[in-house]
Design a protein around this motif. Structure first.
Motif, mmCIF file in Angstrom:
data_model
loop_
_atom_site.group_PDB
_atom_site.id
_atom_site.type_symbol
_atom_site.label_atom_id
_atom_site.label_comp_id
_atom_site.label_asym_id
_atom_site.label_seq_id
_atom_site.Cartn_x
_atom_site.Cartn_y
_atom_site.Cartn_z
ATOM 1 N N ARG A 9 0.837 -1.193 0.000
ATOM 2 C CA ARG A 9 0.000 0.000 0.000
ATOM 3 C C ARG A 9 0.870 1.240 0.000
ATOM 4 N N ARG A 10 1.900 1.202 0.848
ATOM 5 C CA ARG A 10 2.800 2.359 0.956
ATOM 6 C C ARG A 10 3.496 2.615 -0.394
ATOM 7 N N LEU A 11 3.948 1.486 -0.936
ATOM 8 C CA LEU A 11 4.630 1.582 -2.233
ATOM 9 C C LEU A 11 3.695 2.156 -3.283
ATOM 10 N N GLY A 14 3.041 5.548 -2.640
ATOM 11 C CA GLY A 14 4.229 6.366 -2.907
ATOM 12 C C GLY A 14 4.309 6.771 -4.396
ATOM 13 N N LEU A 15 4.138 5.771 -5.223
ATOM 14 C CA LEU A 15 4.171 6.043 -6.674
ATOM 15 C C LEU A 15 3.048 6.989 -7.044
ATOM 16 N N TYR A 16 1.937 6.606 -6.496
ATOM 17 C CA TYR A 16 0.724 7.406 -6.722
ATOM 18 C C TYR A 16 0.956 8.834 -6.262
ATOM 19 N N ILE A 20 1.246 12.646 -8.714
ATOM 20 C CA ILE A 20 0.321 13.784 -8.660
ATOM 21 C C ILE A 20 0.977 15.100 -9.095
ATOM 22 N N PRO A 21 2.158 15.454 -8.536
ATOM 23 C CA PRO A 21 2.757 16.735 -8.956
ATOM 24 C C PRO A 21 3.014 16.775 -10.466
ATOM 25 N N ILE A 22 3.420 15.625 -10.987
ATOM 26 C CA ILE A 22 3.714 15.565 -12.422
ATOM 27 C C ILE A 22 2.449 15.860 -13.205
ATOM 28 N N VAL A 23 1.421 15.185 -12.838
ATOM 29 C CA VAL A 23 0.151 15.351 -13.567
ATOM 30 C C VAL A 23 -0.392 16.757 -13.415
ATOM 31 N N THR A 24 -0.405 17.217 -12.152
ATOM 32 C CA THR A 24 -1.019 18.521 -11.914
ATOM 33 C C THR A 24 -0.223 19.653 -12.550
ATOM 34 N N VAL A 25 1.086 19.617 -12.436
ATOM 35 C CA VAL A 25 1.908 20.672 -13.053
ATOM 36 C C VAL A 25 1.745 20.632 -14.577
ATOM 37 N N TRP A 54 -1.549 18.285 -0.676
ATOM 38 C CA TRP A 54 -2.706 17.721 0.010
ATOM 39 C C TRP A 54 -2.819 16.219 -0.202
ATOM 40 N N TYR A 55 -2.808 15.860 -1.415
ATOM 41 C CA TYR A 55 -3.033 14.447 -1.708
ATOM 42 C C TYR A 55 -1.770 13.629 -1.683
#
Lengths: 396, 213
Positions: A9-11, A14-16, A20-25, A54-55
């Motif tokens: 789950r952590r892994l 972690g990837l997840y 996020i920053p990549i996608v959002t930026v 946040w996420y």
């Protein structure tokens, strides 16, 4: 297996998270590009940073800041599509980076607060559930205890009814002489009137008038006898306790009526001081009659041997300081030793030669079952006084 | 019992029904009855000089029947008592009989039991009255004797011969014979044996009658 799951789950997360920053930026870039020049570039990147923090958490947040800074520098700060930074553009960049970091930090704090709140709420939920489960448990225990108490009470009542019945039977045998006496009186009258009637008819000439009178007397004496039997039968009937509102004076008078002939023929001088308008009590009529009968018979028997003084029986009723209804039965008989004053109420304790020792113990348990108390006091003079008090019925 | 006498039965019982039933029964056999609800009422009765007996309940308010029997005996009133009771009362029975009761009946008794007891009681009373009358008669006769005659009578009834009596009393034999004749006449004795019996009967009343004081 828990650790593997949590690791996965952590892994996964972690990837997840760093995705996020990549996608959002990237999204911010695309939107800003397509809406240029009407939209300021910076707000969307701020949004990206906030979303990432946040996420994703602190790490992804910082990555978002870095990516956003690079993208801004590359795509929007001259030279466009170049990383070089002019000195004049540093304030611009600074004006972006600093708030970006700040907003990232605020977001993180906010997120922490929220998750703390969530955790607290979860903990609270758990505690509430535990508490509820405990309460349910306790409730169940209580219910079963109540059920058991109820069973025990029923058992006690049954034993009491059995004992009371037994006492009635035993008191019956003690009373046997006086019962026989009560009934023998009318029987004697019946036999003599019958015989007289026959002789009147056999006279020369037959005296029909007196024969008829003899018959009338027979009938009336027969009825008198059956009244006595009826009262006695009521006393010995084994019935379950039947509560009703009743007047103690009536109970006392019923008992005195039952043994009226015996009382009249004894050397006992009865004084009755019954308070008029006595408040009612709630109880079983037959049981209370039983108690009064027991106490009165004890009083009479205590005075059987008395020769040198008068045999005084005082029965008094009234209200005491507590508001309870009381009855006093006082005799001038052989009296009680101070040490026996409480022992007389013990089962199987008796000072009588042919006593069984159950009467007073049963009487006391009957009175106590009615919420009252029964006790004895030796008199200053000869004899003893027995007194019981019962709570007055509540007026509804 | 002389024909002119009409026996009367007294009954003392606090139970009115029993009193009246006894009265009814006795009247149906032609007897005189008087009923009383208490010993006090009984003692306050107007006296009659007829054979009588008393039916008494053992348990009466205030006074026990036995106690009353004692009182009656002590007062010199000689009336036969028949006890009746609604209880068993065995110890009382013995006491009562020893104190001279005619009978002790337990309610409910058969009518014949009561009537027989009354019959015996009245007989007893008649006999007593006869005896009392006789003694009274004898007393009257004895009162008529002079002191000398009494002395002679005392010694005669002891079996002394006239000669011995004369010597004892210091009189002549003739005087003794005269006194003796007077005694026999006044006492209305048919024979010496008769006189002796009379002396015996009187001896309870007169101390010196058989032994000169």
């Amino acid at each position: 297996m828990q650790t593997a799951k949590t690791f996965n789950r952590r892994l996964g997360s972690g990837l997840y998270a760093y995705g996020i920053p990549i996608v959002t930026v990237a999204s911010a870039l695309l939107i800003t590009e397509s809406l240029k020049p009407t939209v300021f570039p910076t707000p969307l990147f701020f949004a990206a940073i906030v979303i990432s923090t946040w996420y994703g958490g602190t790490g992804p947040g910082i990555l978002a800041v870095i990516l956003a800074t690079l993208v801004l520098d590359f795509f929007f700060v001259s030279p466009v599509r170049g990383f070089t930074l002019r000195a004049a553009d540093i304030p611009y960049m600074a004006q972006f980076i600093l708030p970006a970091l700040l907003s990232g930090w605020f977001t993180k704090k906010r997120k922490e607060a929220e998750s703390e709140l969530k955790e607290t709420r979860d903990q609270l939920d758990m505690k509430v559930q535990q508490g509820t489960a405990q309460l349910r448990n306790t409730n169940e225990k209580l219910q079963s205890e109540i059920a058991e108490r109820k069973r025990a009470e029923e058992a006690v009542q049954k034993t009491q009814a059995d004992l009371a019945h037994l006492t009635r039977v035993m008191t019956m045998s003690e009373l046997a002489t006086s019962i026989a006496h009560e009934v023998n009186q009318p029987l004697a009258a019946i036999v003599m009137n019958g015989s007289a009637g026959m002789r009147w008819l056999a006279a020369e000439p037959p005296n029909v008038e007196r024969a008829c009178e003899s018959m009338r007397r027979i009938i009336s004496e027969g009825e008198r006898a059956s009244e006595v039997i009826k009262r006695i039968r009521n006393l010995s009937r084994k019935a379950s306790p039947h509560r009703e509102t009743l007047n103690l004076n009536e109970v006392i008078q019923d008992v005195l009526a039952l043994i009226s002939t015996q009382l009249a023929k004894s050397r006992v001088l009865l004084t009755c001081d019954l308070k008029p308008n006595l408040p009612d009590v709630v109880g079983d009529r037959v049981q209370l009659q039983q108690v009064v009968l027991n106490l009165v018979m004890n009083a009479i028997e205590a005075m059987v041997e008395v020769r040198d003084r008068s045999c005084d029986l005082l029965i008094r009723s009234g209200i005491d300081e507590r508001g309870d209804v009381f009855a006093i039965i006082q005799d001038s008989g052989t009296g009680l030793d101070a040490e026996h004053v409480d022992r007389v109420f013990e089962a199987f304790f008796t000072t009588k030669v042919e006593g069984v020792g159950m009467g007073l113990s049963i009487s006391r348990s009957i009175i106590e079952a009615h919420g009252g108390r029964l006790w004895a006091v030796p008199n200053a003079g000869p004899g003893a006084t027995f007194q019981f008090a019962l709570p007055a019925a509540e007026i509804t | 019992m002389s024909r002119s006498e009409h026996p009367i039965v007294f009954i003392v019982d606090d139970d009115a029904a029993v009193r009246d039933a006894v009265k009814n029964l006795l009247e149906s056999v032609g007897m005189r009855v008087a009923t009383f609800g208490s010993t006090a009422d009984f003692l306050a009765r107007t006296l009659v000089d007829d054979p009588s007996c008393l039916i008494l309940d053992v348990r009466l308010p205030g006074v026990s029947g036995l106690e009353f029997q004692r009182q009656i005996n002590a007062s010199g009133l000689e009336i036969p008592i028949i006890f009746i009771t609604g209880h068993g009362d065995i110890p009382i029975t013995v006491e009562a009989m020893k104190a001279g009761a005619v009978d002790f009946l337990t309610k409910p008794f058969r009518d014949q039991e009561l009537l027989d007891a009354i019959h015996r009681a009245v007989e007893r009373d008649c006999r007593r009255r006869e005896q009392a009358a006789e003694i009274s008669e004898l007393r009257e006769r004895y009162e008529e004797l002079t002191p000398r005659e009494r002395e002679v009578m005392a010694l005669v009834t002891q079996g002394l011969l006239n000669k011995q009596i004369a010597a004892e009393l210091g009189m002549s034999e003739t005087t003794v014979k005269i006194h003796r004749g007077q005694v026999m006449r006044k006492m209305e004795a048919d024979s010496l044996a008769d006189l002796v019996r009379m002396a015996d009967r009187l001896s309870t009343l007169y101390k010196g009658i058989t032994h000169p004081s």
